[in-house]
Design a protein around this motif. Structure first.
Motif, mmCIF file in Angstrom:
data_model
loop_
_atom_site.group_PDB
_atom_site.id
_atom_site.type_symbol
_atom_site.label_atom_id
_atom_site.label_comp_id
_atom_site.label_asym_id
_atom_site.label_seq_id
_atom_site.Cartn_x
_atom_site.Cartn_y
_atom_site.Cartn_z
ATOM 1 N N GLU B 34 51.054 52.022 24.685
ATOM 2 C CA GLU B 34 51.313 51.512 23.328
ATOM 3 C C GLU B 34 52.670 52.014 22.833
ATOM 4 N N LEU B 35 52.911 53.314 23.045
ATOM 5 C CA LEU B 35 54.197 53.872 22.608
ATOM 6 C C LEU B 35 55.348 53.168 23.310
ATOM 7 N N LYS B 36 55.186 52.976 24.592
ATOM 8 C CA LYS B 36 56.286 52.459 25.392
ATOM 9 C C LYS B 36 56.473 50.956 25.174
ATOM 10 N N TRP B 37 55.367 50.229 25.202
ATOM 11 C CA TRP B 37 55.488 48.779 25.048
ATOM 12 C C TRP B 37 55.944 48.411 23.639
ATOM 13 N N SER B 38 55.388 49.100 22.664
ATOM 14 C CA SER B 38 55.828 48.799 21.299
ATOM 15 C C SER B 38 57.313 49.094 21.165
ATOM 16 N N ASP B 278 32.415 43.450 49.386
ATOM 17 C CA ASP B 278 31.669 44.333 48.489
ATOM 18 C C ASP B 278 31.902 45.797 48.808
ATOM 19 N N ASP B 279 32.035 46.096 50.093
ATOM 20 C CA ASP B 279 32.252 47.499 50.467
ATOM 21 C C ASP B 279 33.577 47.994 49.911
ATOM 22 N N ALA B 280 34.595 47.193 50.095
ATOM 23 C CA ALA B 280 35.909 47.586 49.593
ATOM 24 C C ALA B 280 35.901 47.666 48.075
ATOM 25 N N LEU B 281 35.101 46.814 47.436
ATOM 26 C CA LEU B 281 35.077 46.810 45.970
ATOM 27 C C LEU B 281 34.590 48.141 45.413
ATOM 28 N N ASP B 282 33.784 48.842 46.196
ATOM 29 C CA ASP B 282 33.267 50.116 45.686
ATOM 30 C C ASP B 282 34.377 51.088 45.345
ATOM 31 N N TRP B 283 35.442 51.061 46.135
ATOM 32 C CA TRP B 283 36.551 51.953 45.769
ATOM 33 C C TRP B 283 37.731 51.196 45.159
ATOM 34 N N LEU B 284 37.854 49.887 45.451
ATOM 35 C CA LEU B 284 38.937 49.120 44.822
ATOM 36 C C LEU B 284 38.548 48.655 43.423
ATOM 37 N N GLY B 285 37.246 48.508 43.220
ATOM 38 C CA GLY B 285 36.741 47.973 41.947
ATOM 39 C C GLY B 285 37.330 48.640 40.717
ATOM 40 N N PRO B 286 37.293 49.990 40.667
ATOM 41 C CA PRO B 286 37.851 50.656 39.480
ATOM 42 C C PRO B 286 39.287 50.243 39.203
ATOM 43 N N PHE B 287 40.079 50.106 40.276
ATOM 44 C CA PHE B 287 41.487 49.759 40.054
ATOM 45 C C PHE B 287 41.612 48.330 39.532
ATOM 46 N N ILE B 288 40.785 47.454 40.087
ATOM 47 C CA ILE B 288 40.813 46.066 39.615
ATOM 48 C C ILE B 288 40.418 46.015 38.145
ATOM 49 N N LEU B 289 39.349 46.756 37.824
ATOM 50 C CA LEU B 289 38.892 46.767 36.426
ATOM 51 C C LEU B 289 39.993 47.307 35.520
ATOM 52 N N VAL B 290 40.609 48.414 35.941
ATOM 53 C CA VAL B 290 41.664 48.997 35.101
ATOM 54 C C VAL B 290 42.820 48.012 34.948
ATOM 55 N N GLY B 291 43.125 47.281 36.007
ATOM 56 C CA GLY B 291 44.166 46.263 35.900
ATOM 57 C C GLY B 291 43.817 45.238 34.841
ATOM 58 N N LYS B 292 42.562 44.789 34.858
ATOM 59 C CA LYS B 292 42.147 43.803 33.860
ATOM 60 C C LYS B 292 42.146 44.410 32.459
ATOM 61 N N ILE B 293 41.717 45.675 32.394
ATOM 62 C CA ILE B 293 41.740 46.359 31.094
ATOM 63 C C ILE B 293 43.160 46.362 30.542
ATOM 64 N N PHE B 294 44.109 46.639 31.421
ATOM 65 C CA PHE B 294 45.480 46.711 30.927
ATOM 66 C C PHE B 294 46.024 45.347 30.522
ATOM 67 N N PHE B 295 45.507 44.319 31.146
ATOM 68 C CA PHE B 295 45.909 42.980 30.694
ATOM 69 C C PHE B 295 45.465 42.765 29.247
ATOM 70 N N ILE B 296 44.211 43.107 28.966
ATOM 71 C CA ILE B 296 43.699 42.939 27.602
ATOM 72 C C ILE B 296 44.435 43.872 26.641
ATOM 73 N N VAL B 297 44.651 45.128 27.103
ATOM 74 C CA VAL B 297 45.361 46.082 26.244
ATOM 75 C C VAL B 297 46.754 45.569 25.921
ATOM 76 N N PHE B 298 47.375 44.960 26.929
ATOM 77 C CA PHE B 298 48.706 44.414 26.671
ATOM 78 C C PHE B 298 48.641 43.354 25.584
ATOM 79 N N LEU B 299 47.610 42.508 25.633
ATOM 80 C CA LEU B 299 47.453 41.503 24.574
ATOM 81 C C LEU B 299 47.331 42.190 23.216
ATOM 82 N N TYR B 300 46.482 43.208 23.159
ATOM 83 C CA TYR B 300 46.269 43.932 21.904
ATOM 84 C C TYR B 300 47.591 44.480 21.364
#
Lengths: 204, 341, 398
Positions: B34-38, B278-300
């Motif tokens: 937020e600090l940096k993008w703003s 699915d196996d890879a998602l167990d450890w890649l999943g968090p990163f994918i989720l965080v990526g999506k979170i940051f997309f939404i955060v960027f919108l915010y």
């Protein structure tokens, strides 16, 4: 009499004509039109009527300012008035009204005796006068009859004295007489004005 | 797996710590973002020195700064409520993380009634805001708190109604189930199985409404009326300082991350991404989720630094006249399609 | 909340922040320390929920008594004071005062000086309006416009600084012209100071940047629906009220008063030489006040562009005595300041010091209408209205 309203609302050829016309309209005895500034001198009881006439008949709808000048023989601050001996001690209240369409404008002026300093309020004519009258009241100690809320505007309500009166000393000047010690370069004295009069405007 | 060998309590504690640690880590990054993008939006540089490069330690430095400050409680304040309020707010948002699935089998707690829990617990943070507003004995705080309450009532409804449509489409209230529903093949093109997240398959209206309503829920511009710096100085946090202020600060951003995580999960397929096993998602999943979170955060963040603030009555009008009818329509459409298809 | 009572906090002050609510309305004290009061304005609002039942502006927290101070200073010293009245447009404050003194002394400023004054006044106007147009969205909750416009305004401040040596408090006007010499004391050689090298190019560049700022503000603010929702129809001032309250400048023009001192007969500066429009609004609401200023920036850019192409040669200052004694007389001279009519009523008694100096500042009259138009508004509307009046507390209190 050339004071029909239709003539005076047009920009006057000379300020003098305009001033004379307006003075005749409101029954003022004296007017001046020096330095592009028209003064019409009124008595206290002509005050509100003159302002109303200025608004309704001369179309000076714009309320510019209202203030006062303290004409005093003794001054605590600054230089005294020009002709102190013959000075008539009084408060001069000024109210400037101008047009909202052209540069027609005038200053209404009235003199108030120092021991009887009150005036009728203009708030009913120009709503904007309210703050200006409050300011004038606290700064000069002039009472405005009919003002809805004549309390101090700037100063605390319990403040004593009226700062813009000439008798009110300026604290900073009392503490450190002017020019202060920081003014290293000596200010040219008024005696050798003639000698120093014509310096080169452009520099060399 | 090793699960059976570990006592339940320890396992629970470990899950809590990991979830909390992960999410608070993300929150710190979001604060930095937020600090940096703003700053970049405003053609500034933003944090620069702390941590050597790009001011990456800036959120930590800010937290340390707040720790050093005096913790003031106004004399007229209702002590206990005043002191408790920031933690109530923070607890409400952090509790949301418990049910966010970050991988096919990685979730702190997969609740059957996930959405129900989510809506219930996320309102708790507004309670904290109301407590803060009321107990501060400050009129600005009071107005801010009351505004937050009014906003909650108006915008909780579109949120719920938008999620109702999602529940209908997914056929479950569990967040894991909702993610699973988004991985189902919708149709096949040239041998490729195509699965679409709900935002693109049927719930677009719900997605947009949910984002708008979540802005109001989070008190972010253009719905930051409870804070409204130019009107209410700082709304319900006016009287807070030091650690307690930083709790509100943290709570605000934890809320942002939580809400972004919910949107990612419910509408954008959560941890899932096509083409990853699915196996890879167990450890890649968090990163994918965080990526999506940051997309939404960027919108915010983008919204916040572009738009001004709307007025209380306009806010209410928007909720009751537009968002709620829209979501109701969305429910009907979803239900109809569900039956027809 | 009975515990408040026995702690004895109830009567902290009438407008105090931490007092018990009594009755239907409560007194909300906005300022003197508040993000949207531009300094130290204090508004004592009686609110019913968020709706304002009564509003009482309390000013004077920045009263510096300039009128009194002027009675103890020479005319040259007073310019340093009046610069600080409206510090956002410091240079423009000086012009009317110096013209008033020139009127009394009977000195005509040189044409070159007049053009330089005009250019700097218009630069000041652009700068002032950029400050307004960028901080107004901030009042409505949007922070980004501020940074964008301030970035471009810096070019203008650089130009002003390069000519006058000061960004805000220029103190550049002298009776008869503008400051012609630098250096001082008896031992130092006086150095001629004219427009610095590269001035015209720098002004041209600053104007380009100001246009960029306008375009960006148009994109970010002018067309924004939320700004429209917040500012349109809010804080309407009728034409009659505007005149009766002495509201001047862009605020009056937004209310449909087609009056600009720059194009009047008694204009102080040679605006007649240039081609520009006077912008007026129709509705007199906050949005019109914003829009008028944005469009005025563009008009001022036009004026400056024309002016820098035609600055006449010649001396910077007319010949005036070293010790300035102003003949007895009174004059009121006013100028179109960025904020409205700025006028000086000087009563001279023939000395080096004015007998009385009345400063008619625009913001004072402009905000005196607040208590009338705020009634019935919501608190956010109050902030939107207050911001749109573009006042500076130094200009209110003097």
């Amino acid at each position: 009499m050339t004071d029909s309203p239709s003539e005076t609302t047009e920009a006057p050829n000379t300020l003098g004509t305009f001033a004379a016309d307006f003075a005749a309209l409101v029954g003022a005895e004296r007017w001046t039109a020096d330095h592009g500034t028209v003064h019409v001198y009124l008595s206290r009881d002509q005050w509100v009527a003159a302002a109303t006439a200025a608004r309704d008949e001369t179309e000076l709808a714009f309320f510019s300012f209202l203030s006062a000048v303290d004409w005093a023989k003794e001054v605590a601050v600054g230089e005294p008035a020009d002709d102190v001996e013959n000075l008539d001690e009084r408060y001069e209240v000024l109210c400037r009204l101008s047009s909202g369409t052209d540069d027609t404008a005038l200053i209404l002026s009235t003199s108030l005796a120092k021991d009887d300093a009150w005036l009728d309020s203009l708030v009913s004519v120009y709503a904007g006068a309210a703050w200006h009258e409050r300011e004038t009241a606290e700064m000069f100690g002039i009472d405005f009859h009919g003002h809805p809320n004549l309390i101090n505007l700037y100063l605390p309500q319990e403040f004593e004295g009226h700062p813009l009166r000439k008798s009110f000393a300026l604290g900073a000047r009392e503490v450190k007489p002017w020019p202060g010690k920081v003014d290293v370069e000596e200010l040219p004295s008024t005696e050798n004005v003639e000698a120093a009069a014509q310096t080169d405007g452009e520099g060399s | 797996m090793i699960v059976a060998a570990v006592p339940f309590a320890l396992w629970l504690a470990a899950k809590a710590v990991v979830t909390l640690g992960l999410m608070l880590g993300v929150v710190l990054v979001v604060i930095w973002a937020e600090l940096k993008w703003s700053a970049h939006i405003q053609s500034r540089v933003g944090p620069w020195y702390v941590g050597g490069r790009y001011g990456w330690l800036h959120p930590i430095a800010e937290a340390l700064k707040f720790l050093q400050k005096e913790d003031l409680v106004p004399e007229a304040a209702d002590d206990k409520v005043f002191r408790l309020a920031p933690y109530v707010m923070l607890a409400g948002t952090i509790a949301t993380f418990a049910i966010i699935p970050i991988g096919p089998t990685v979730v702190a707690r997969d609740l059957d009634i996930g959405i129900f829990y989510l809506l219930a617990i996320s309102s708790l943070s507004t309670l904290g805001v109301l407590m803060a507003g009321w107990s501060s004995a400050n009129k600005y705080s009071l107005i801010g708190g009351v505004r937050a309450g009014a906003q909650l009532i108006a915008y909780e409804l579109p949120l719920i109604l938008a999620l109702v449509a999602v529940a209908i489409q997914a056929g479950t209230l569990s967040l894991n189930g909702i993610v699973a529903a988004q991985t189902e093949t919708l149709f096949t093109i040239g041998g490729f199985d195509v699965a679409l997240p709900f935002a693109l398959s049927g719930q677009f209206i719900g997605f947009v409404v949910f984002i708008i309503a979540s802005l109001a829920e989070l008190n972010r511009t253009p719905f930051d009326l409870p804070l409204a710096e130019s009107e209410l100085t700082m709304g319900y946090v006016t009287e807070y300082s030091g650690l307690r202020f930083s709790m509100f600060f943290l709570g605000e951003y934890a809320g942002v991350v939580a809400m972004a995580a919910v949107i990612s999960t419910v509408y954008l397929g959560g941890y899932w991404m096509p083409g990853i096993s699915d196996d890879a998602l167990d450890w890649l999943g968090p990163f994918i989720l965080v990526g999506k979170i940051f997309f939404i955060v960027f919108l915010y963040i983008w919204f916040r630094w572009t738009w001004p603030r709307i007025r209380e009555d306009q806010l209410q009008r928007m909720a009751w006249k537009w968002l709620i009818p829209l979501t109701l329509f969305n429910i009907m459409a979803t239900a109809t399609l569900k039956v027809v298809l | 909340m009975t515990h408040l009572d026995h702690r004895g906090i109830v009567e902290v002050s009438d407008g105090g922040v931490s007092v018990e609510l009594k009755g239907e309305t409560m007194t909300l004290n906005i300022g003197p320390q508040h993000p949207s009061t531009h300094g130290v304005l204090r508004l004592i609002a009686e609110v019913d929920g968020e709706r304002i039942a009564r509003l009482d502006p309390a000013i004077g927290y920045m009263h510096r008594g300039k009128e009194k101070l002027a009675e103890a200073r020479t005319y040259a010293q007073i310019t340093a004071l009046i610069n600080r009245i409206d510090w956002v447009s410091g240079f423009a404050n000086e012009v009317a005062f110096i013209r008033a003194v020139e009127e009394l002394v009977g000195v005509e400023p040189t044409p070159r000086a007049q053009y330089i004054r005009l250019i700097l006044t218009e630069l000041t106007r652009i700068s002032n309006h950029l400050v307004f147009a960028s901080s107004y969205p901030l009042e409505l909750g949007g922070a980004t416009a501020l940074m964008w416009a301030f970035r471009e305004r810096e070019h203008i401040m650089d130009v002003i600084e390069s000519v006058t040596g000061g960004r805000f408090h220029t103190n550049f006007n002298r009776v008869g012209g503008v400051n012609p010499v630098a250096g001082g004391g008896k031992s130092q050689k006086k150095v001629s100071l004219d427009l610095p090298a590269g001035f015209y190019a720098a002004v041209e560049n600053a104007m380009d940047r100001a246009e960029v700022a306008c375009d960006e503000l148009d994109q970010l603010v002018t067309g924004n629906e939320i700004i429209h929702m917040r500012a349109k129809g809010v804080g309407i001032i009728t034409k009659e009220d505007a005149l009766a309250y002495g509201i001047s400048g862009p605020n009056a023009r937004a209310s449909g008063v087609d009056f600009d001192l720059r194009i009047q007969e008694d204009s102080l500066l040679p605006y007649g030489d240039f081609d520009f429009d006077v912008i007026t609004g129709e509705n007199g609401d906050s949005f019109d006040r914003y829009l008028v200023r944005i469009l005025e920036i563009r008009e001022s850019i036009k004026i400056v562009r024309q002016a820098i192409g035609s600055v006449p040669d010649g001396p910077l200052q007319a010949k005036v005595p070293r010790v300035l004694k102003v003949p007895p007389g009174t004059a009121y001279v006013r100028a179109e300041n960025p904020k409205g009519e700025m006028g000086y009523y000087i009563v001279s008694q023939g000395g080096r010091i004015p007998y009385r100096l009345k400063i008619r500042s625009a913001s004072f009259s402009n905000i005196s209408i607040m208590s009338k138009i705020a009634v019935g508004q919501l608190i956010p509307d109050l902030v939107a209205t207050m911001g749109s009046l573009d006042f500076v507390l130094g200009d209110v209190d003097r």
